[in-house]
Write a protein that holds these residues in place. Structure first.
Motif, short mmCIF file in Angstrom:
data_model
loop_
_atom_site.label_atom_id
_atom_site.label_comp_id
_atom_site.label_asym_id
_atom_site.label_seq_id
_atom_site.Cartn_x
_atom_site.Cartn_y
_atom_site.Cartn_z
N GLU A 63 0.83 -1.20 0.00
CA GLU A 63 0.00 0.00 0.00
C GLU A 63 0.87 1.26 0.00
O GLU A 63 2.02 1.22 0.41
CB GLU A 63 -0.93 0.00 1.21
CG GLU A 63 -0.21 0.16 2.54
CD GLU A 63 -1.18 0.20 3.70
OE1 GLU A 63 -1.83 1.24 3.89
OE2 GLU A 63 -1.26 -0.81 4.41
N TYR A 64 0.28 2.32 -0.49
CA TYR A 64 0.95 3.62 -0.45
C TYR A 64 0.90 4.16 0.98
O TYR A 64 -0.12 4.04 1.65
CB TYR A 64 0.25 4.62 -1.37
CG TYR A 64 0.47 4.35 -2.83
CD1 TYR A 64 1.64 4.76 -3.46
CD2 TYR A 64 -0.50 3.72 -3.60
CE1 TYR A 64 1.86 4.54 -4.81
CE2 TYR A 64 -0.29 3.48 -4.95
CZ TYR A 64 0.88 3.90 -5.55
OH TYR A 64 1.08 3.67 -6.87
N HIS A 65 2.00 4.75 1.43
CA HIS A 65 2.02 5.35 2.76
C HIS A 65 1.87 6.86 2.69
O HIS A 65 1.57 7.50 3.68
CB HIS A 65 3.30 4.98 3.50
CG HIS A 65 3.36 3.52 3.81
ND1 HIS A 65 2.59 2.94 4.79
CD2 HIS A 65 4.05 2.51 3.23
CE1 HIS A 65 2.81 1.64 4.82
NE2 HIS A 65 3.70 1.35 3.89
N ASP A 66 2.11 7.43 1.52
CA ASP A 66 1.84 8.85 1.29
C ASP A 66 1.65 9.05 -0.22
O ASP A 66 1.82 8.12 -0.99
CB ASP A 66 2.93 9.76 1.87
CG ASP A 66 4.29 9.57 1.22
OD1 ASP A 66 4.36 9.48 -0.02
OD2 ASP A 66 5.29 9.53 1.95
N THR A 67 1.30 10.25 -0.61
CA THR A 67 0.99 10.50 -2.03
C THR A 67 2.22 10.87 -2.86
O THR A 67 2.11 11.00 -4.07
CB THR A 67 -0.05 11.63 -2.17
OG1 THR A 67 0.49 12.82 -1.58
CG2 THR A 67 -1.36 11.25 -1.54
N ARG A 68 3.36 11.01 -2.22
CA ARG A 68 4.56 11.43 -2.95
C ARG A 68 4.89 10.52 -4.14
O ARG A 68 5.08 11.00 -5.24
CB ARG A 68 5.73 11.56 -1.99
CG ARG A 68 6.67 12.68 -2.37
CD ARG A 68 7.80 12.87 -1.36
NE ARG A 68 7.94 11.77 -0.42
CZ ARG A 68 7.89 11.91 0.90
NH1 ARG A 68 7.73 13.09 1.43
NH2 ARG A 68 8.02 10.89 1.71
N PRO A 69 4.94 9.18 -3.97
CA PRO A 69 5.25 8.34 -5.14
C PRO A 69 4.22 8.49 -6.25
O PRO A 69 4.56 8.57 -7.42
CB PRO A 69 5.26 6.92 -4.58
CG PRO A 69 5.42 7.06 -3.12
CD PRO A 69 4.83 8.39 -2.75
#
Length: 142
Positions: A63-69
């Motif tokens: 899962e994504y942990h923040d929107t940066r990627p």
């Protein structure tokens, strides 16, 4: 998610890697339009059996942990390739609201789906709504 009835329930959100209450501190159900439903259905083959999360980082399979990627790798690259000016990923909320208003969706429904108050919708888009309403309902002067 209730894919049979095309709904997703927003019960929490993740901000900076931490789970939090949804915007407005209210759980809400969102009716998925056909294109959004197709995107979610397309993800099932990749993520359904992993951990119950819908969207995963395609290389890390987590899962994504923040929107940066998402923003740096996919969003900004896509905008650049399309020749569009840079804008934040968050701006898609405004695009969603604007497109819904243009399609004639009632502002109260938009507010409920976005987790905003109707007042915020009118304050943010009020001028645009007035201009659009005047153009759509213009009648010859008698």
């Amino acid at each position: 998610m209730d894919l049979l009835n095309s709904y997703v329930r927003v019960a929490k959100r993740k901000v900076a890697g931490e789970e939090d209450a949804p915007k407005g501190n209210k759980q809400r159900d969102i009716k998925l339009p056909p294109r959004a439903l197709a995107a979610v259905e397309g993800q099932r083959a990749f993520t359904q059996l992993l951990d119950g999360k819908v969207f995963h980082h395609p290389e890390l399979h987590a899962e994504y942990h923040d929107t940066r990627p998402l923003s740096e790798v996919y969003w900004e690259t896509t905008l650049k390739r399309l020749g569009l000016r840079r804008r934040t990923l968050y701006a898609t909320r405004h695009t969603c609201a604007t497109l819904a208003l243009m399609a004639g969706v009632h502002p109260h429904k938009i507010a409920r789906q976005l987790g905003n108050s109707p007042r915020m919708i009118f304050e943010t888009y009020g001028k645009w709504l007035e201009e659009d309403y005047d153009e759509q309902t213009a009648r010859p002067q008698i």
